[in-house]
Design a protein around this motif. Structure first.
Motif, PDB file in Angstrom:
ATOM      1  N   GLN A 177       0.854  -1.196  -0.056  1.00 45.84           N
ATOM      2  CA  GLN A 177      -0.216   0.181   0.226  1.00 45.84           C
ATOM      3  C   GLN A 177       0.993   1.390  -0.079  1.00 45.84           C
ATOM      4  O   GLN A 177       0.669   2.239   0.876  1.00 45.84           O
ATOM      5  CB  GLN A 177      -0.876   0.043   1.308  1.00 45.84           C
ATOM      6  N   ALA A 178       1.608   1.355  -0.999  1.00 43.59           N
ATOM      7  CA  ALA A 178       2.530   2.410  -1.251  1.00 43.59           C
ATOM      8  C   ALA A 178       2.711   2.660  -2.552  1.00 43.59           C
ATOM      9  O   ALA A 178       2.385   1.619  -3.526  1.00 43.59           O
ATOM     10  CB  ALA A 178       3.917   2.104  -0.532  1.00 43.59           C
ATOM     11  N   GLN A 179       3.390   3.759  -2.993  1.00 41.30           N
ATOM     12  CA  GLN A 179       3.489   4.011  -4.445  1.00 41.30           C
ATOM     13  C   GLN A 179       4.680   5.210  -4.527  1.00 41.30           C
ATOM     14  O   GLN A 179       5.031   5.938  -3.567  1.00 41.30           O
ATOM     15  CB  GLN A 179       2.335   4.601  -4.933  1.00 41.30           C
ATOM     16  N   ALA A 180       5.264   5.280  -5.933  1.00 42.94           N
ATOM     17  CA  ALA A 180       6.338   6.268  -5.863  1.00 42.94           C
ATOM     18  C   ALA A 180       6.152   6.952  -7.165  1.00 42.94           C
ATOM     19  O   ALA A 180       6.802   7.466  -7.812  1.00 42.94           O
ATOM     20  CB  ALA A 180       7.569   5.513  -6.058  1.00 42.94           C
ATOM     21  N   HIS A 181       4.744   7.129  -7.436  1.00 43.55           N
ATOM     22  CA  HIS A 181       4.156   8.154  -8.667  1.00 43.55           C
ATOM     23  C   HIS A 181       3.155   8.807  -7.988  1.00 43.55           C
ATOM     24  O   HIS A 181       2.206   8.398  -7.335  1.00 43.55           O
ATOM     25  CB  HIS A 181       3.957   7.216  -9.936  1.00 43.55           C
ATOM     26  N   ASP A 182       2.716  10.037  -8.864  1.00 44.03           N
ATOM     27  CA  ASP A 182       1.337  10.830  -8.441  1.00 44.03           C
ATOM     28  C   ASP A 182       0.279  10.203  -9.301  1.00 44.03           C
ATOM     29  O   ASP A 182       0.249   9.337 -10.279  1.00 44.03           O
ATOM     30  CB  ASP A 182       1.837  12.103  -8.395  1.00 44.03           C
ATOM     31  N   GLU A 183      -0.839  10.923  -9.213  1.00 50.20           N
ATOM     32  CA  GLU A 183      -2.019  10.930 -10.087  1.00 50.20           C
ATOM     33  C   GLU A 183      -1.916  10.707 -11.423  1.00 50.20           C
ATOM     34  O   GLU A 183      -2.621  10.350 -12.239  1.00 50.20           O
ATOM     35  CB  GLU A 183      -3.129  11.524  -9.575  1.00 50.20           C
TER      36      GLU A 183
END
Length: 254
Positions: A177-183
């Motif tokens: 439940q993590a990311q390294a990009h925006d919308e």
């Protein structure tokens, strides 16, 4: 090359996060997993897996002082507001899961709906006792859950390709439940060191993909040639006064 899918829709994130709400009142916990090989690729929705019921008991993270003298945050002074040991010195021969409940969305648009990675920092602490090297991951929006463990090779999320790493031992770090990009699909990591660290035992790190709520990195370690030695690892968690949540992975020199 960075690998990630187009941004998750807000509706999809809310549906994926519904199961997480059932555990929202639970504190962060450490769980040693025995339900699969270390490099198993999980394709289920981005929610931390629950206890297996047959493995070792859950271990609560140990408390700590308000300041860790070995921490040097990227781009600022050492100013943690909270600090604790999430995983004490040990050898994660099997995957260890540190769980944090996440309620998506963690921020309003245009911010990402899941905790997002903004910086990576690395430093060697040879003057400490014990001596160790550290790589730290800085998140906005809260602490994600994460899994660490030794593997024969680190596989990239979504493709299964081998992540090329220096050294002769490999540690996989998988944020859940993590990311390294925006919308808009833009990379959110603004500050990171060269992947070739060349510390005594922590030789480098590599990106293993940003895919459907799973964000993976691999650490390349060096142990004595022909040795079955497994380096001890420690994990610290800090919350800084600027609102960033830091997860620091320490690797012993020997």
């Amino acid at each position: 090359m960075r690998t990630h899918r187009p941004p998750l829709s807000w509706a999809a994130v809310l549906v994926a996060g519904a199961a997480v709400l059932l555990t929202a009142g639970c504190p962060a916990s450490v769980e040693r997993r025995s339900d699969g090989p270390p490099d198993t690729t999980v394709s289920s929705p981005a929610a931390p897996p629950g206890p297996t019921g047959s493995g070792p008991p859950i271990v609560e993270p140990a408390g700590g002082s308000s300041r860790d003298p070995g921490t040097t945050p990227a781009g600022g002074r050492d100013d943690p507001v909270t600090f604790r040991t999430a995983y004490p010195w040990g050898v994660p021969a099997e995957p260890v899961l540190i769980r944090h409940p996440v309620r998506p969305p963690v921020a309003s648009p245009p911010a990402p709906p899941l905790p997002w990675l903004v910086a990576i920092n690395a430093a060697d602490h040879g003057g400490q006792r014990p001596a160790y090297s550290r790589i730290s991951f800085y998140f906005r929006g809260g602490f994600p859950s994460y899994e660490l463990g030794y593997v024969d090779r680190v596989r990239a999320e979504g493709t299964g390709d081998t992540v090329e790493l220096p050294g002769n031992a490999f540690l996989r770090i998988r944020f859940v439940q993590a990311q390294a990009h925006d919308e808009r699909g833009r990379w959110t990591v603004a500050d990171s060191p060269d992947p070739a660290l060349r510390f005594p035992t922590l030789r480098g790190y590599g990106f293993g993909g940003d895919f459907e709520g799973y964000l993976t990195y691999g650490l390349g370690l060096r142990v004595a040639a022909g040795s079955d030695q497994a380096l001890r690892v420690r994990v610290l968690e800090l919350t800084r006064s600027d609102g960033r949540h830091v997860i620091a992975f320490d690797v012993r020199h020997g």
